[in-house]
Scaffold this motif. Structure first.
Motif, short mmCIF file in Angstrom:
data_model
loop_
_atom_site.label_atom_id
_atom_site.label_comp_id
_atom_site.label_asym_id
_atom_site.label_seq_id
_atom_site.Cartn_x
_atom_site.Cartn_y
_atom_site.Cartn_z
N ASN A 275 0.81 -1.23 0.00
CA ASN A 275 0.00 0.00 0.00
C ASN A 275 0.84 1.27 0.00
N CYS A 276 2.04 1.20 -0.54
CA CYS A 276 2.90 2.37 -0.57
C CYS A 276 2.81 3.08 -1.92
N LYS A 277 3.23 4.32 -1.95
CA LYS A 277 3.25 5.11 -3.17
C LYS A 277 4.68 5.61 -3.38
N PHE A 278 5.21 5.32 -4.57
CA PHE A 278 6.59 5.69 -4.90
C PHE A 278 6.57 6.66 -6.08
N ASN A 279 7.29 7.76 -5.96
CA ASN A 279 7.36 8.74 -7.03
C ASN A 279 8.76 9.36 -7.10
N HIS A 280 9.13 9.85 -8.28
CA HIS A 280 10.29 10.70 -8.50
C HIS A 280 11.57 10.15 -7.88
N HIS A 281 12.06 9.07 -8.50
CA HIS A 281 13.28 8.46 -7.97
C HIS A 281 13.92 7.57 -9.02
N ASN A 282 15.22 7.35 -8.88
CA ASN A 282 15.94 6.47 -9.80
C ASN A 282 15.91 5.04 -9.28
N ASP A 283 16.75 4.70 -8.31
CA ASP A 283 16.83 3.34 -7.78
C ASP A 283 15.80 3.16 -6.67
N VAL A 284 14.65 2.62 -7.02
CA VAL A 284 13.51 2.65 -6.11
C VAL A 284 13.67 1.68 -4.95
N MET A 285 13.90 0.38 -5.25
CA MET A 285 13.87 -0.63 -4.19
C MET A 285 14.89 -1.72 -4.49
N LEU A 286 15.85 -1.88 -3.60
CA LEU A 286 16.88 -2.90 -3.72
C LEU A 286 16.62 -3.99 -2.69
N LEU A 287 16.46 -5.23 -3.14
CA LEU A 287 16.21 -6.36 -2.26
C LEU A 287 17.33 -7.38 -2.46
N GLY A 288 18.35 -7.29 -1.65
CA GLY A 288 19.52 -8.15 -1.79
C GLY A 288 20.78 -7.32 -1.88
#
Length: 438
Positions: A275-288
């Motif tokens: 339920n999150c909102k992501f805006n205006h970014h390059n590397d959004v989410m790193l898992l590992g």
């Protein structure tokens, strides 16, 4: 026992601990307190590891199906003399339309779903009211500040007396068993450092906005009542999850951070980002963490009901080593790619809506880093009931024949990407008031 489960229990404890000592983790050195905390964090992560991850997907699918059926049967429930409330996914249906949510805030602790299910945060502990937005003392934080709240050694449910902007002078290092609950007011973590969840377990971050996070110089910072240590320069992540387990991030809006919006590394496991909102970014989410950190084989993450919106480039998420269920998210015109990874992660993309950018060279949803096709073709990446718009396409790989046939049959019947608009309708920080349904 499935192969991944056996592998994790055989190799993960020594490999993750060795990796922790080798990696640059923002600490000048691991003193005895942090060595013990790192070791215990690994034990908690291994205990939280689901040796049959497909069963978690089946359960989550059932919860989504039940939620949509209930929504279609009685979408708008009248509360408080005519107020209407809509909760369209199983996480929101657990709490949002209950008229007494503000009087029973800790009921949220029963609502985590997916791999993060069982994360209760500060449930059962006292309510801590943040009254002071300042952040002036890293070693002896003032009572009433957010920093003073998160370092306590007991479970706490942290709420805020009023709307506020908190500019963190250094990274906010959390202790075990905490909930940061911004519902009912508008809380911004902005223009300073971000939140660090390192070597701890059982954390909920809910209902706040995190933006314009920048690197900070480091120094002596307290992480619990009985310990402080020297931190090196912080990266500028919005939320950094490091060697942690049972972490749930829900209804958080994130944008404009210097590094990642959310990073989860170093054998973190049992995570749900929803339920999150992501805006205006390059590397959004790193898992590992990286291709060499084998301890990340136990990483299990649910990414559900999120909106990946304006101005995003890549890593939504990018994954290494572990098992990732990316389900019912809304992707709108990335610049490079949406879902990426390396080092043989298992990625199940299910019921997402992918709207590709107009750029003809960026239509592919997927991206593999550093490896030739003859290697990555064995990685288990699959798309189930995704909706592809404006030329978007998903390059699947791997042999999925070992997946239980009953589960596979149910997944085919699960709601497809056409339901995403409904499921993600209320993503991001909610504008709740105490007197009304949220």
């Amino acid at each position: 026992m499935p192969f991944l489960g056996l592998l994790a229990f055989v190799v993960v404890v020594p490999t993750v601990l060795a990796g922790t000592y080798r990696q640059d983790i923002g600490i000048a050195h691991l003193d005895r307190f942090l060595q013990e905390r790192a070791y215990n964090a690994t034990k908690f992560a291994v205990e939280a590891y689901n040796r049959n991850p497909e069963s978690a997907i089946l359960k989550f699918n059932e919860q989504i199906q039940e939620s949509l059926e209930a929504t279609n049967n009685s979408t708008r429930r009248k509360l408080n003399g005519g107020e209407r409330c809509m909760a369209t996914n199983p996480i929101d249906r657990c709490w949002r339309c209950k008229s007494g949510w503000a009087k029973n805030r800790q009921a949220l602790g029963e609502c985590a779903r997916g791999f993060g299910e069982g994360t209760t945060g500060g449930m059962g502990g006292c309510m801590y009211v943040v009254t002071d937005a300042s952040d002036d003392d890293m070693l002896n934080p003032k009572k009433g500040t957010l920093r003073h709240a998160v370092i306590q050694d007991k479970p706490l449910w942290i709420i805020f007396k009023r709307s506020m902007i908190i500019t963190l002078k250094q990274e906010l290092i959390m202790n075990h068993d905490k909930t940061i609950d911004g519902r009912g007011v508008q809380v911004h973590i902005a223009y300073g450092a971000g939140i660090t969840i390192q070597f701890v377990h059982n954390i909920i971050i809910h209902g706040i906005r995190i933006h314009h996070i920048v690197p900070k110089s480091g120094g002596m910072i307290r992480d619990s009542l009985g310990h402080y240590g020297f931190r090196t320069v912080s990266d500028g992540d919005g939320i950094s999850i490091f060697g942690a387990s049972r972490v749930w991030v829900d209804h958080v809006s994130l944008d404009h951070c210097s590094d990642g919006l959310i990073d989860a590394i170093m054998a973190s496991s049992a995570l749900t980002i929803s339920n999150c909102k992501f805006n205006h970014h390059n590397d959004v989410m790193l898992l590992g963490a990286n291709d060499n950190h084998r301890g990340d084989v136990i990483m299990q993450v649910t990414v559900a009901f999120n909106r990946f919106g304006k101005g995003l480039v890549q890593r939504m998420p990018t994954c290494r080593w572990g098992f990732f269920h990316v389900v019912n998210n809304d992707y709108n015109k990335w610049e490079k790619y949406a879902i990426g990874g390396s080092r043989n992660p298992i990625i199940i993309s299910q019921g997402n809506r992918f709207r590709a950018p107009d750029n003809v060279h960026a239509k592919e949803v997927t991206h593999r880093d550093h490896y030739p096709r003859h290697v990555w073709k064995r990685w288990k990446w699959r798309s189930v009931n995704d909706l592809f718009l404006n030329g978007a396409f998903f390059v699947a790989s791997g042999d999925h024949s070992e997946i239980d046939q009953n589960l596979k049959k149910y997944m085919v019947q699960a709601k497809d990407g056409s339901a995403v608009g409904q499921l993600t309708r209320y993503a991001g920080m909610l504008r709740c008031t105490h007197a009304r349904p949220c």
